[in-house]
Design an enzyme around this catalytic site. Sequence first.
Site, mmCIF file in Angstrom:
data_model
loop_
_atom_site.group_PDB
_atom_site.id
_atom_site.type_symbol
_atom_site.label_atom_id
_atom_site.label_comp_id
_atom_site.label_asym_id
_atom_site.label_seq_id
_atom_site.Cartn_x
_atom_site.Cartn_y
_atom_site.Cartn_z
ATOM 1 N N ASN A 141 0.813 -1.219 0.000
ATOM 2 C CA ASN A 141 0.000 0.000 0.000
ATOM 3 C C ASN A 141 0.846 1.268 0.000
ATOM 4 O OD1 ASN A 141 0.938 -0.180 2.616
ATOM 5 N ND2 ASN A 141 -1.079 -0.313 3.575
ATOM 6 N N ARG A 148 3.663 7.381 11.241
ATOM 7 C CA ARG A 148 3.162 6.890 12.525
ATOM 8 C C ARG A 148 2.957 8.082 13.449
ATOM 9 N NH1 ARG A 148 1.916 3.256 10.023
ATOM 10 N NH2 ARG A 148 2.357 1.024 10.269
ATOM 11 N N GLN A 154 -4.047 3.731 18.485
ATOM 12 C CA GLN A 154 -5.114 3.577 17.516
ATOM 13 C C GLN A 154 -6.017 2.420 17.947
ATOM 14 O OE1 GLN A 154 -3.119 5.466 13.486
ATOM 15 N NE2 GLN A 154 -3.517 3.285 13.530
ATOM 16 N N HIS A 213 -6.637 6.871 9.822
ATOM 17 C CA HIS A 213 -5.715 5.882 9.261
ATOM 18 C C HIS A 213 -6.356 5.055 8.150
ATOM 19 C CE1 HIS A 213 -1.806 3.457 10.145
ATOM 20 N NE2 HIS A 213 -1.959 3.760 8.865
#
Length: 402
Positions: free
Chosen positions: A150, A288, A317, A336
Amino acid sequence: MMAKQKIVCVLYDDPVGGYPPQYARQGIPVLAAYPGGQTMPSPAAIDFVPGELLGSVSGGLGLRNFVEGRGHSLVITADKDGPDSVLEKELVDADVVISQPFWPAYITADRIAKAPNLRLAITAGIGSDHVDLQAALNENITVCEVTYCNSISVAEHAVMQILALVRDYIPQYHLVVNGGWNIADAISRSYDIEGMSVGVVGGGRIGSAVLKRMKPFDVALHYTDRHRLPTQVEEELGLTFHSDVESLVKVCDVVSIHCPLHPETEHLFNDELIGKMKRGSYIVNTARGKICERNAIVKALETGQLAGYAGDVWFPQPPPTDHPWRTMPNHAMTPHTSGTSLSAQARYAAGVREILECWFDGRPIRDEYLIVQGGHLAGAGAHSYSEGDTTGGSDEATRFKT
């Protein structure tokens, strides 16, 4: 034949309205290879339709028929945080754990100590910092991720957020939705990006893809990385290399972060570093959340040292509902989603299937997928990470729904 294995897979919840009965588009483009020639994931077969929702619990990464057909057991859950979570209870006798960076199962040293059978941790995506890599090294647990699956997805998202910040798109959109039409209000913080200096922290696959995509906007491009890019690439893109991040942030109007999280980059963007940036500059962080010190970002936005912050990543998260990044001024945060588009999901689901096929058959896992193996940083991990742990504080995620 491999003995029966227990696989625990942690995925995000299904859509609030239920698993999709249909999709906006019919299928996704078929890609031959990644930029640079690395081959796509190559499992023997897949049990899903590319372009469908695979990253949520009902999608299950398309793994259930395969795993159970091989005689193994598969537990899929979104309940991952706290001592009473499904993950906490099921991990104790698990052999394999699978998680996504978007809804990370924080595999802390404490959890590893309670899971003596655990031998493999797979990241369905890129970025394995939600695993205590030092504990994995100590306990000889293999950690791997689906490298490159990705990267372009995240690069596209970063470019979108750069433009959204500089052009101040989100307030303009909300003005329309709320029935307004005051153009002066709409453009009072909107600028052209043409002529600005844009810098990238981390010139790997994602950072390089961002630089490539920003070049047509006629900006000055800068980057810093522990591994300098080839001279040919620097010349083609007109890049200025900086040996350290301090040098880069002093000259850039926009800084986009694309380095891995490890002890050396944890809280890299703190009060001191942000204070060295141009007043009124922008930060985009699709790497991050913990690379940026939480309160330093809030303070810089409140004082105007930063004109805007766009991020796709948080720590922990999911973030608690009172996380200050939800309400700080001039932000363009997303939950995210950059690396889990329906297109990306097809690639990382296929990559997880490929890794499991190798694991079950006793075949080597691709070197580019490896982060930790045999008690050492390996493969992509040896290039990108350093030993140590950054999972501390993840227990805060338990407050998300409460």
